[in-house]
Design a protein around this motif. Structure first.
Motif, PDB file in Angstrom:
ATOM      1  N   VAL A 120      -0.991   5.477  -2.602  1.00 24.90           N
ATOM      2  CA  VAL A 120      -0.607   5.356  -4.006  1.00 24.90           C
ATOM      3  C   VAL A 120      -1.789   4.750  -4.763  1.00 24.90           C
ATOM      4  CG1 VAL A 120       1.014   4.311  -5.631  1.00 24.90           C
ATOM      5  CG2 VAL A 120       1.811   5.040  -3.361  1.00 24.90           C
ATOM      6  N   VAL A 121      -2.176   5.383  -5.854  1.00 27.45           N
ATOM      7  CA  VAL A 121      -3.232   4.848  -6.704  1.00 27.45           C
ATOM      8  C   VAL A 121      -2.574   4.322  -7.975  1.00 27.45           C
ATOM      9  CG1 VAL A 121      -5.392   5.304  -7.890  1.00 27.45           C
ATOM     10  CG2 VAL A 121      -4.861   6.523  -5.771  1.00 27.45           C
ATOM     11  N   SER A 122      -2.479   3.009  -8.076  1.00 27.18           N
ATOM     12  CA  SER A 122      -1.766   2.369  -9.183  1.00 27.18           C
ATOM     13  C   SER A 122      -2.734   1.525 -10.001  1.00 27.18           C
ATOM     14  CB  SER A 122      -0.637   1.497  -8.631  1.00 27.18           C
ATOM     15  OG  SER A 122       0.133   0.942  -9.675  1.00 27.18           O
ATOM     16  N   GLY A 123      -2.963   1.940 -11.236  1.00 31.29           N
ATOM     17  CA  GLY A 123      -3.879   1.206 -12.108  1.00 31.29           C
ATOM     18  C   GLY A 123      -5.288   1.143 -11.555  1.00 31.29           C
ATOM     19  N   GLY A 124      -5.688   2.168 -10.785  1.00 28.82           N
ATOM     20  CA  GLY A 124      -7.032   2.199 -10.218  1.00 28.82           C
ATOM     21  C   GLY A 124      -7.139   1.521  -8.865  1.00 28.82           C
ATOM     22  N   PHE A 125      -6.062   0.914  -8.379  1.00 28.43           N
ATOM     23  CA  PHE A 125      -6.073   0.244  -7.076  1.00 28.43           C
ATOM     24  C   PHE A 125      -5.416   1.135  -6.027  1.00 28.43           C
ATOM     25  CE2 PHE A 125      -6.312  -3.273 -10.082  1.00 28.43           C
ATOM     26  CZ  PHE A 125      -7.304  -4.068  -9.519  1.00 28.43           C
ATOM     27  N   ASN A 126      -6.022   1.185  -4.847  1.00 30.69           N
ATOM     28  CA  ASN A 126      -5.447   1.942  -3.738  1.00 30.69           C
ATOM     29  C   ASN A 126      -4.404   1.091  -3.008  1.00 30.69           C
ATOM     30  OD1 ASN A 126      -7.210   4.028  -4.312  1.00 30.69           O
ATOM     31  ND2 ASN A 126      -8.665   3.477  -2.719  1.00 30.69           N
ATOM     32  N   VAL A 127      -3.204   1.618  -2.903  1.00 30.45           N
ATOM     33  CA  VAL A 127      -2.140   0.924  -2.190  1.00 30.45           C
ATOM     34  C   VAL A 127      -1.726   1.792  -0.999  1.00 30.45           C
ATOM     35  CG1 VAL A 127       0.191  -0.033  -2.312  1.00 30.45           C
ATOM     36  CG2 VAL A 127      -1.322  -0.137  -4.321  1.00 30.45           C
ATOM     37  N   PHE A 128      -1.891   1.252   0.212  1.00 32.11           N
ATOM     38  CA  PHE A 128      -1.521   1.985   1.412  1.00 32.11           C
ATOM     39  C   PHE A 128      -0.050   1.717   1.723  1.00 32.11           C
ATOM     40  CE2 PHE A 128      -6.149   1.282   1.936  1.00 32.11           C
ATOM     41  CZ  PHE A 128      -6.531   2.617   1.952  1.00 32.11           C
ATOM     42  N   PRO A 167      15.024  -9.211   7.772  1.00 32.72           N
ATOM     43  CA  PRO A 167      16.002  -8.791   8.792  1.00 32.72           C
ATOM     44  C   PRO A 167      17.109  -7.902   8.239  1.00 32.72           C
ATOM     45  CG  PRO A 167      16.249 -11.122   8.235  1.00 32.72           C
ATOM     46  CD  PRO A 167      14.978 -10.670   7.593  1.00 32.72           C
ATOM     47  N   GLN A 168      17.361  -7.976   6.908  1.00 34.15           N
ATOM     48  CA  GLN A 168      18.426  -7.159   6.323  1.00 34.15           C
ATOM     49  C   GLN A 168      17.998  -5.705   6.111  1.00 34.15           C
ATOM     50  OE1 GLN A 168      16.978  -9.897   4.987  1.00 34.15           O
ATOM     51  NE2 GLN A 168      18.417 -11.071   3.711  1.00 34.15           N
ATOM     52  N   VAL A 169      16.698  -5.429   6.263  1.00 36.00           N
ATOM     53  CA  VAL A 169      16.178  -4.077   6.027  1.00 36.00           C
ATOM     54  C   VAL A 169      16.064  -3.349   7.361  1.00 36.00           C
ATOM     55  CG1 VAL A 169      14.199  -2.727   5.230  1.00 36.00           C
ATOM     56  CG2 VAL A 169      14.945  -4.743   3.935  1.00 36.00           C
ATOM     57  N   ARG A 170      16.754  -2.220   7.468  1.00 38.06           N
ATOM     58  CA  ARG A 170      16.685  -1.427   8.698  1.00 38.06           C
ATOM     59  C   ARG A 170      15.535  -0.418   8.650  1.00 38.06           C
ATOM     60  NH1 ARG A 170      22.202  -1.542   7.798  1.00 38.06           N
ATOM     61  NH2 ARG A 170      22.305   0.641   7.111  1.00 38.06           N
ATOM     62  N   GLU A 171      15.351   0.204   7.494  1.00 38.34           N
ATOM     63  CA  GLU A 171      14.267   1.170   7.335  1.00 38.34           C
ATOM     64  C   GLU A 171      13.727   1.100   5.918  1.00 38.34           C
ATOM     65  OE1 GLU A 171      14.342   5.220   8.954  1.00 38.34           O
ATOM     66  OE2 GLU A 171      16.424   4.781   9.482  1.00 38.34           O
ATOM     67  N   CYS A 172      12.495   1.577   5.772  1.00 38.55           N
ATOM     68  CA  CYS A 172      11.881   1.594   4.450  1.00 38.55           C
ATOM     69  C   CYS A 172      10.839   2.703   4.395  1.00 38.55           C
ATOM     70  CB  CYS A 172      11.232   0.235   4.151  1.00 38.55           C
ATOM     71  SG  CYS A 172      10.302   0.197   2.604  1.00 38.55           S
ATOM     72  N   ALA A 173      10.815   3.415   3.282  1.00 39.48           N
ATOM     73  CA  ALA A 173       9.765   4.399   3.012  1.00 39.48           C
ATOM     74  C   ALA A 173       9.243   4.134   1.611  1.00 39.48           C
ATOM     75  CB  ALA A 173      10.295   5.819   3.123  1.00 39.48           C
ATOM     76  N   VAL A 174       7.938   4.035   1.488  1.00 35.87           N
ATOM     77  CA  VAL A 174       7.311   3.721   0.198  1.00 35.87           C
ATOM     78  C   VAL A 174       6.557   4.944  -0.313  1.00 35.87           C
ATOM     79  CG1 VAL A 174       5.546   2.308  -0.936  1.00 35.87           C
ATOM     80  CG2 VAL A 174       7.175   1.251   0.643  1.00 35.87           C
ATOM     81  N   ILE A 175       6.733   5.245  -1.577  1.00 33.66           N
ATOM     82  CA  ILE A 175       6.058   6.376  -2.213  1.00 33.66           C
ATOM     83  C   ILE A 175       5.520   5.931  -3.571  1.00 33.66           C
ATOM     84  CG2 ILE A 175       7.471   8.133  -1.084  1.00 33.66           C
ATOM     85  CD1 ILE A 175       9.084   8.333  -3.717  1.00 33.66           C
ATOM     86  N   GLY A 176       4.682   6.773  -4.157  1.00 33.38           N
ATOM     87  CA  GLY A 176       4.246   6.557  -5.516  1.00 33.38           C
ATOM     88  C   GLY A 176       5.074   7.404  -6.462  1.00 33.38           C
ATOM     89  N   VAL A 177       5.502   6.801  -7.576  1.00 34.47           N
ATOM     90  CA  VAL A 177       6.259   7.535  -8.598  1.00 34.47           C
ATOM     91  C   VAL A 177       5.475   7.482  -9.907  1.00 34.47           C
ATOM     92  CG1 VAL A 177       8.471   7.062  -7.485  1.00 34.47           C
ATOM     93  CG2 VAL A 177       7.610   5.480  -9.224  1.00 34.47           C
ATOM     94  N   PRO A 178       5.647   8.478 -10.772  1.00 27.61           N
ATOM     95  CA  PRO A 178       4.852   8.515 -12.001  1.00 27.61           C
ATOM     96  C   PRO A 178       5.123   7.319 -12.918  1.00 27.61           C
ATOM     97  CG  PRO A 178       6.593  10.184 -12.035  1.00 27.61           C
ATOM     98  CD  PRO A 178       6.568   9.626 -10.663  1.00 27.61           C
ATOM     99  N   HIS A 179       4.053   6.813 -13.542  1.00 27.36           N
ATOM    100  CA  HIS A 179       4.171   5.690 -14.461  1.00 27.36           C
ATOM    101  C   HIS A 179       3.253   5.934 -15.654  1.00 27.36           C
ATOM    102  CE1 HIS A 179       3.882   1.564 -16.049  1.00 27.36           C
ATOM    103  NE2 HIS A 179       5.029   1.349 -15.397  1.00 27.36           N
ATOM    104  N   PRO A 180       3.756   5.746 -16.875  1.00 27.21           N
ATOM    105  CA  PRO A 180       2.946   6.090 -18.056  1.00 27.21           C
ATOM    106  C   PRO A 180       1.709   5.235 -18.240  1.00 27.21           C
ATOM    107  CG  PRO A 180       4.981   4.944 -18.687  1.00 27.21           C
ATOM    108  CD  PRO A 180       5.097   5.267 -17.234  1.00 27.21           C
ATOM    109  N   LYS A 181       1.704   4.027 -17.704  1.00 33.07           N
ATOM    110  CA  LYS A 181       0.561   3.132 -17.893  1.00 33.07           C
ATOM    111  C   LYS A 181      -0.352   3.123 -16.677  1.00 33.07           C
ATOM    112  CE  LYS A 181      -0.599  -1.716 -18.873  1.00 33.07           C
ATOM    113  NZ  LYS A 181      -0.056  -3.071 -19.168  1.00 33.07           N
TER     114      LYS A 181
END
Length: 515
Positions: free
Chosen positions: A413-421, A433-447
């Motif tokens: 994800v490239v957010s505000g010019g920063f690379n986020v892995f 511990p309350q989280v069993r699974e997680c998937a992270v994605i980039g979503v469109p943002h106007p700024k």
């Protein structure tokens, strides 16, 4: 050597040893029985007009018969075409047409899908239903089998199979895997897994059409009995480990998470486990630590891809156990060190090595690398730049050579010019511990162009807690800006989180899912 030679190596250790146990049917077969059956099937294929090195599709759920058919495919020196039962019919049909497959052996439960595929695959003319296999074989015996010619090197350049890539960004490409590459994988994996018990028993749970097939072959090469389940069920997996004294097991991280969340897990004896391999996607370091507490010092990881199968790197049970106990705990996030079978470099976009600790694309060179993509010269050339095979995975290396995958190039994800892995964010969130699974994605943002968005399966935690937790560990740039709670995360046919499907919800039908 050829693929079937590794099964025969296990056979020769003790032909009378049980090779296969089918939990669903209760049937079992010795190594001698399996060898004879594969010779019989291979002889019947040739009797009916099959040709040396022709593609042969196998379309069946996990079973002892499916494993025998896979071995018979290699006995006949066919090019294995895996057909995943979890795929959509159109996807399977498209792949079969692409690789020009004429022969298929299939399970009767999938007959409707086979008819649909046949309608769009004009070359798919030789169909054999497993229920009619005895009729197809007729009076053919194992003695009728004449092996295809083998040279002194084991036909190193011939194909074991044309194996589909994940297809998460479009139609699957067919990786042409040679005997050289496949044999390198089997020998490397077997060297890491063998000599850990006098009674090796391997549990086959994940699809044989995916990584479970090669893992089974690697363990059969040193005489391991294969206990086969039709699919993943946490309770049945735990029961099988105890009942059959399972020593070796492969599962993707998502299945591990289900096991760890099973009620009554402590009631099952899993002390026989010596190798519990995690493959397919990065594992949560916190969940891996808990797995060591639960299953003992058997947890390990390897990293590879279809184009360079399974053992680019290896993270041994010893290293994982030490990290879980507090010695260099950061290694729980590592996929291990490069194996002896491959040369690995982390390169920038211009093909130059990156500095120690900096992220670069994992690039590999050696006999493990596949021949290329079937009839896709441009795609092959694209991943073979600068004299290396480019995996598309981004990693950093520490001073001792351990690799840490930080993302797929396309998942960054490239957010505000920063690379986020995204895997880094997922690892932080799954510490809760309350989280069993997680998937992270980039979503469109106007700024910012893109914003970090977390899709979470869990209970007893809210969006604010997750964002605060991630911000505390990673800082505000990498922390998710929004959190979505779901009952389950969609998966590809290979069982990996389907981030393409998650992105479509936010990006629609845009040709580009980046801003």
């Amino acid at each position: 050597m050829r693929s079937i030679d590794y099964f025969d190596r296990g056979h020769d250790l003790d032909p009378a040893r049980t090779a296969l146990i089918d939990v669903a049917t209760g049937e079992s077969h010795t190594f001698a029985e399996v060898k004879a059956r594969t010779e019989q099937i291979a002889a019947a294929l040739y009797k009916h007009g099959f040709g040396n090195q022709q593609p042969l599709a196998i379309f069946a759920p996990n079973s002892a018969v499916a494993m025998i058919l896979l071995l018979a495919c290699w006995r006949a020196n066919a090019q294995w075409i895996p057909v995943n039962t979890r795929n959509a019919v159109d996807a399977n049909a498209q792949y079969l047409a692409y690789v020009e497959c004429e022969w298929m052996i299939y399970d009767s439960s999938l007959e409707k899908q086979v008819e649909e595929m046949r309608a769009t695959c004009p070359k798919l003319t030789n169909l054999i239903c497993i229920d009619e296999l005895d009729s197809f074989i007729g009076d053919t015996t194992a003695d009728d089998f004449t092996p295809p010619e083998v040279d002194a090197f084991g036909n190193l350049d011939e194909l074991v199979g044309i194996i589909p890539t994940g297809g998460t960004t479009g139609p699957s490409k067919g990786a042409m895997v040679t005997n050289l590459g496949w044999g390198t994988m089997v020998e490397t994996a077997a060297a890491e897994m063998d000599q850990r018990t006098d009674n090796p028993v391997s549990l086959v749970v994940a699809p044989i059409t995916h990584a479970a097939g090669p893992v089974a072959l690697a363990t059969m090469s040193f005489g391991a009995t294969q206990v086969i389940l039709p699919g993943f069920d946490a309770a049945k997996v735990l029961s099988c480990i105890a009942e059959h004294r399972v020593s070796h097991m492969y599962l993707p991280p998502t299945a591990l998470y289900s096991l760890l969340g099973s009620s009554g897990i402590e009631e099952h004896d899993t002390s026989s486990l010596r190798i519990f391999i995690l493959v397919g996607s990065p594992v949560s370091p916190e969940k891996l630590r808990i797995a060591v507490e639960t299953f003992g010092p058997c947890m390990c990881q390897c990293y590879g891809q279809v184009e360079c199968p399974m053992v680019i790197t290896w993270l041994s049970p010893e290293v994982v156990a030490e990290a879980a106990s507090g010695y260099k705990p950061e290694r729980l996030a590592s996929c291990g060190k490069p194996t002896s079978s491959i040369q690995v470099a982390l390169l920038d976009d211009d093909g130059n090595p990156v500095a120690e600790g900096e992220p670069g694309e994992i690039c590999v060179r050696g006999p493990l690398v596949s021949k290329g993509y079937f009839k896709k010269l441009e795609a092959t050339e694209e991943v073979r730049q600068h004299g290396w095979h480019h995996t598309g995975d981004v990693a950093r290396a520490d001073a001792e050579g351990f690799l840490y995958i930080v993302d797929r190039k396309k998942d960054m994800v490239v957010s505000g010019g920063f690379n986020v892995f995204t895997t880094e964010v997922e690892a932080a969130i799954t510490q809760l511990p309350q989280v069993r699974e997680c998937a992270v994605i980039g979503v469109p943002h106007p700024k910012w162009g893109e914003a970090v968005h977390a899709v979470v399966v869990g209970d007893g935690v809210d969006e604010a807690q997750i964002i605060a937790h991630a911000k505390d560990r990673l800082g505000s740039v990498k922390a998710p800006k929004t959190v979505e709670f779901v009952s389950e995360i969609p998966r590809t046919a290979a069982g990996k989180p389907d981030k393409k499907a998650l992105r479509v919800v936010h990006w629609g039908k845009n040709a580009r899912m980046v801003n």
